[in-house]
Design a protein around this motif. Structure first.
Motif, PDB file in Angstrom:
ATOM      1  N   VAL A  14       0.854  -1.181   0.000  1.00 42.86           N
ATOM      2  CA  VAL A  14       0.000   0.000   0.000  1.00 42.86           C
ATOM      3  C   VAL A  14       0.898   1.242   0.000  1.00 42.86           C
ATOM      4  O   VAL A  14       1.963   1.243   0.622  1.00 42.86           O
ATOM      5  CB  VAL A  14      -0.916  -0.005   1.246  1.00 42.86           C
ATOM      6  CG1 VAL A  14      -1.763   1.263   1.317  1.00 42.86           C
ATOM      7  CG2 VAL A  14      -1.813  -1.246   1.253  1.00 42.86           C
ATOM      8  N   VAL A  15       0.466   2.295  -0.692  1.00 39.65           N
ATOM      9  CA  VAL A  15       1.243   3.538  -0.733  1.00 39.65           C
ATOM     10  C   VAL A  15       1.498   4.035   0.687  1.00 39.65           C
ATOM     11  O   VAL A  15       0.636   3.910   1.564  1.00 39.65           O
ATOM     12  CB  VAL A  15       0.556   4.626  -1.585  1.00 39.65           C
ATOM     13  CG1 VAL A  15       0.454   4.209  -3.043  1.00 39.65           C
ATOM     14  CG2 VAL A  15      -0.803   5.017  -1.035  1.00 39.65           C
ATOM     15  N   TYR A  16       2.693   4.545   0.909  1.00 40.64           N
ATOM     16  CA  TYR A  16       3.124   5.073   2.201  1.00 40.64           C
ATOM     17  C   TYR A  16       3.018   4.050   3.332  1.00 40.64           C
ATOM     18  O   TYR A  16       2.996   4.426   4.489  1.00 40.64           O
ATOM     19  CB  TYR A  16       2.331   6.349   2.579  1.00 40.64           C
ATOM     20  CG  TYR A  16       2.378   7.401   1.512  1.00 40.64           C
ATOM     21  CD1 TYR A  16       3.578   8.036   1.175  1.00 40.64           C
ATOM     22  CD2 TYR A  16       1.230   7.744   0.809  1.00 40.64           C
ATOM     23  CE1 TYR A  16       3.615   8.987   0.172  1.00 40.64           C
ATOM     24  CE2 TYR A  16       1.265   8.701  -0.197  1.00 40.64           C
ATOM     25  CZ  TYR A  16       2.458   9.307  -0.515  1.00 40.64           C
ATOM     26  OH  TYR A  16       2.506  10.247  -1.516  1.00 40.64           O
ATOM     27  N   TRP A  17       2.923   2.788   2.983  1.00 40.45           N
ATOM     28  CA  TRP A  17       2.799   1.708   3.978  1.00 40.45           C
ATOM     29  C   TRP A  17       1.621   1.964   4.928  1.00 40.45           C
ATOM     30  O   TRP A  17       1.677   1.659   6.120  1.00 40.45           O
ATOM     31  CB  TRP A  17       4.106   1.517   4.752  1.00 40.45           C
ATOM     32  CG  TRP A  17       5.195   0.943   3.902  1.00 40.45           C
ATOM     33  CD1 TRP A  17       6.073   1.640   3.132  1.00 40.45           C
ATOM     34  CD2 TRP A  17       5.515  -0.429   3.711  1.00 40.45           C
ATOM     35  NE1 TRP A  17       6.931   0.783   2.474  1.00 40.45           N
ATOM     36  CE2 TRP A  17       6.606  -0.490   2.822  1.00 40.45           C
ATOM     37  CE3 TRP A  17       4.994  -1.610   4.217  1.00 40.45           C
ATOM     38  CZ2 TRP A  17       7.169  -1.698   2.408  1.00 40.45           C
ATOM     39  CZ3 TRP A  17       5.564  -2.811   3.813  1.00 40.45           C
ATOM     40  CH2 TRP A  17       6.642  -2.841   2.911  1.00 40.45           C
ATOM     41  N   VAL A  18       0.551   2.522   4.397  1.00 42.74           N
ATOM     42  CA  VAL A  18      -0.648   2.806   5.193  1.00 42.74           C
ATOM     43  C   VAL A  18      -1.276   1.496   5.647  1.00 42.74           C
ATOM     44  O   VAL A  18      -1.473   0.574   4.856  1.00 42.74           O
ATOM     45  CB  VAL A  18      -1.665   3.638   4.373  1.00 42.74           C
ATOM     46  CG1 VAL A  18      -2.993   3.756   5.110  1.00 42.74           C
ATOM     47  CG2 VAL A  18      -1.102   5.013   4.061  1.00 42.74           C
ATOM     48  N   ASP A  19      -1.611   1.410   6.931  1.00 46.80           N
ATOM     49  CA  ASP A  19      -2.200   0.197   7.510  1.00 46.80           C
ATOM     50  C   ASP A  19      -3.696   0.112   7.208  1.00 46.80           C
ATOM     51  O   ASP A  19      -4.538   0.201   8.098  1.00 46.80           O
ATOM     52  CB  ASP A  19      -1.977   0.169   9.024  1.00 46.80           C
ATOM     53  CG  ASP A  19      -0.535  -0.080   9.392  1.00 46.80           C
ATOM     54  OD1 ASP A  19       0.132  -0.864   8.689  1.00 46.80           O
ATOM     55  OD2 ASP A  19      -0.069   0.515  10.376  1.00 46.80           O
ATOM     56  N   VAL A  20      -4.013  -0.080   5.937  1.00 47.45           N
ATOM     57  CA  VAL A  20      -5.421  -0.125   5.534  1.00 47.45           C
ATOM     58  C   VAL A  20      -6.057  -1.490   5.835  1.00 47.45           C
ATOM     59  O   VAL A  20      -7.246  -1.577   6.117  1.00 47.45           O
ATOM     60  CB  VAL A  20      -5.593   0.272   4.047  1.00 47.45           C
ATOM     61  CG1 VAL A  20      -5.061  -0.791   3.124  1.00 47.45           C
ATOM     62  CG2 VAL A  20      -7.041   0.586   3.721  1.00 47.45           C
ATOM     63  N   PHE A  21      -5.256  -2.552   5.817  1.00 46.88           N
ATOM     64  CA  PHE A  21      -5.810  -3.894   6.002  1.00 46.88           C
ATOM     65  C   PHE A  21      -5.876  -4.303   7.469  1.00 46.88           C
ATOM     66  O   PHE A  21      -5.813  -5.482   7.810  1.00 46.88           O
ATOM     67  CB  PHE A  21      -5.019  -4.923   5.186  1.00 46.88           C
ATOM     68  CG  PHE A  21      -4.964  -4.573   3.723  1.00 46.88           C
ATOM     69  CD1 PHE A  21      -6.123  -4.341   3.004  1.00 46.88           C
ATOM     70  CD2 PHE A  21      -3.755  -4.444   3.076  1.00 46.88           C
ATOM     71  CE1 PHE A  21      -6.081  -3.991   1.662  1.00 46.88           C
ATOM     72  CE2 PHE A  21      -3.698  -4.102   1.738  1.00 46.88           C
ATOM     73  CZ  PHE A  21      -4.865  -3.870   1.038  1.00 46.88           C
ATOM     74  N   SER A  22      -6.045  -3.324   8.334  1.00 48.87           N
ATOM     75  CA  SER A  22      -6.264  -3.624   9.748  1.00 48.87           C
ATOM     76  C   SER A  22      -7.738  -3.963   9.991  1.00 48.87           C
ATOM     77  O   SER A  22      -8.085  -4.489  11.039  1.00 48.87           O
ATOM     78  CB  SER A  22      -5.839  -2.432  10.615  1.00 48.87           C
ATOM     79  OG  SER A  22      -6.499  -1.258  10.189  1.00 48.87           O
ATOM     80  N   ARG A  23      -8.589  -3.702   9.014  1.00 47.11           N
ATOM     81  CA  ARG A  23     -10.014  -4.022   9.112  1.00 47.11           C
ATOM     82  C   ARG A  23     -10.344  -5.280   8.312  1.00 47.11           C
ATOM     83  O   ARG A  23      -9.892  -5.451   7.186  1.00 47.11           O
ATOM     84  CB  ARG A  23     -10.862  -2.877   8.568  1.00 47.11           C
ATOM     85  CG  ARG A  23     -10.938  -1.686   9.472  1.00 47.11           C
ATOM     86  CD  ARG A  23     -12.022  -0.748   8.957  1.00 47.11           C
ATOM     87  NE  ARG A  23     -12.170   0.389   9.820  1.00 47.11           N
ATOM     88  CZ  ARG A  23     -12.994   0.418  10.857  1.00 47.11           C
ATOM     89  NH1 ARG A  23     -13.732  -0.616  11.151  1.00 47.11           N
ATOM     90  NH2 ARG A  23     -13.079   1.518  11.590  1.00 47.11           N
ATOM     91  N   LYS A  24     -11.177  -6.122   8.901  1.00 49.48           N
ATOM     92  CA  LYS A  24     -11.631  -7.362   8.261  1.00 49.48           C
ATOM     93  C   LYS A  24     -12.291  -7.081   6.908  1.00 49.48           C
ATOM     94  O   LYS A  24     -12.058  -7.807   5.936  1.00 49.48           O
ATOM     95  CB  LYS A  24     -12.597  -8.082   9.197  1.00 49.48           C
ATOM     96  CG  LYS A  24     -13.176  -9.354   8.650  1.00 49.48           C
ATOM     97  CD  LYS A  24     -14.205  -9.939   9.615  1.00 49.48           C
ATOM     98  CE  LYS A  24     -14.785 -11.240   9.173  1.00 49.48           C
ATOM     99  NZ  LYS A  24     -15.244 -11.317   7.795  1.00 49.48           N
ATOM    100  N   MET A  37      -1.114  -8.758   5.299  1.00 46.21           N
ATOM    101  CA  MET A  37      -0.668  -8.022   6.473  1.00 46.21           C
ATOM    102  C   MET A  37      -1.385  -6.661   6.483  1.00 46.21           C
ATOM    103  O   MET A  37      -2.187  -6.391   5.608  1.00 46.21           O
ATOM    104  CB  MET A  37       0.852  -7.872   6.440  1.00 46.21           C
ATOM    105  CG  MET A  37       1.597  -9.218   6.449  1.00 46.21           C
ATOM    106  SD  MET A  37       1.222 -10.237   7.891  1.00 46.21           S
ATOM    107  CE  MET A  37       2.028  -9.275   9.175  1.00 46.21           C
ATOM    108  N   SER A  38      -1.083  -5.815   7.433  1.00 46.10           N
ATOM    109  CA  SER A  38      -1.819  -4.559   7.567  1.00 46.10           C
ATOM    110  C   SER A  38      -1.584  -3.587   6.409  1.00 46.10           C
ATOM    111  O   SER A  38      -2.447  -2.776   6.097  1.00 46.10           O
ATOM    112  CB  SER A  38      -1.475  -3.877   8.891  1.00 46.10           C
ATOM    113  OG  SER A  38      -0.118  -3.478   8.893  1.00 46.10           O
ATOM    114  N   ASN A  39      -0.426  -3.685   5.760  1.00 44.97           N
ATOM    115  CA  ASN A  39      -0.103  -2.726   4.704  1.00 44.97           C
ATOM    116  C   ASN A  39       0.546  -3.352   3.469  1.00 44.97           C
ATOM    117  O   ASN A  39       1.036  -2.635   2.604  1.00 44.97           O
ATOM    118  CB  ASN A  39       0.794  -1.616   5.249  1.00 44.97           C
ATOM    119  CG  ASN A  39       2.015  -2.169   5.957  1.00 44.97           C
ATOM    120  OD1 ASN A  39       2.434  -3.297   5.710  1.00 44.97           O
ATOM    121  ND2 ASN A  39       2.588  -1.374   6.838  1.00 44.97           N
TER     122      ASN A  39
END
Length: 181
Positions: free
Chosen positions: A21-31, A58-60
């Motif tokens: 993900v761009v900028y290693w944003v933790d977008v995948f922290s949500r189901k 993973m989260s990002n």
């Protein structure tokens, strides 16, 4: 892609791929967002010739070991997968109760504007860190993938993480059909 030293030369070879993900944003922290990726991978397995040997969300970032047997090839799969999942995840961010909605959309809009590689929102980085596994021990990469959630402190054992193929390699049934090595 300029700057990407991990080019996909053989479209039908087996690769270790990292999508970030761009900028290693933790977008995948949500189901909800992880489930979009799982559904898309499942669709690609059933309809696009994706042979999936290993995966983790993973989260990002996402790791997979896979090959594509259809005419789409690995580059076509990655292009289509990223385009579709990006649109669906942005839609989901707008639809579900998301405390980070404005911040996430701002990050993805900024990257679209900065890179000029997407009209409104850019979720994925362009590079894919694709490593051809022809002369590399595939099991080392699969173990690396499965150990990611352990190293991140999410679970104590790889097969306890739901969004991974580690369950399949431990003798269980995971969320996606994988080809065991």
């Amino acid at each position: 892609m300029s700057g990407d030293s991990y080019h996909i030369k053989d479209q039908h070879a087996c690769y270790f791929i990292t999508m970030t993900v761009v900028y290693w944003v933790d977008v995948f922290s949500r189901k909800d967002y992880k489930d979009i990726l799982v559904e898309s991978l499942d669709h690609c397995i059933k309809n696009k010739g994706l042979n999936l040997f290993s995966w983790v969300i993973m989260s990002n970032h996402v790791h997979i070991v896979a090959r594509v047997t259809s005419d789409l090839g690995m580059s076509g799969f990655l292009r289509d997968f990223k385009k579709f999942t990006s649109k669906r995840i942005v839609e989901a961010i707008k639809e579900i109760p998301e405390s980070r909605r404005d911040w996430l959309l701002d990050k993805f809009a900024f990257e679209a504007l900065r890179s000029r590689r997407a009209p409104y929102y850019k979720l994925w980085r362009d590079d894919n860190h694709a490593i051809n596994l022809t002369n590399i021990d595939m099991m080392n990469k699969i173990d690396y993938i499965h150990d990611n959630p352990v190293k991140a402190g999410i679970v104590a054992f790889p097969n306890h993480y739901l969004y991974s193929s580690a369950i399949d390699y431990a003798g269980g049934k995971g969320m996606l059909p994988v080809i065991l090595v």
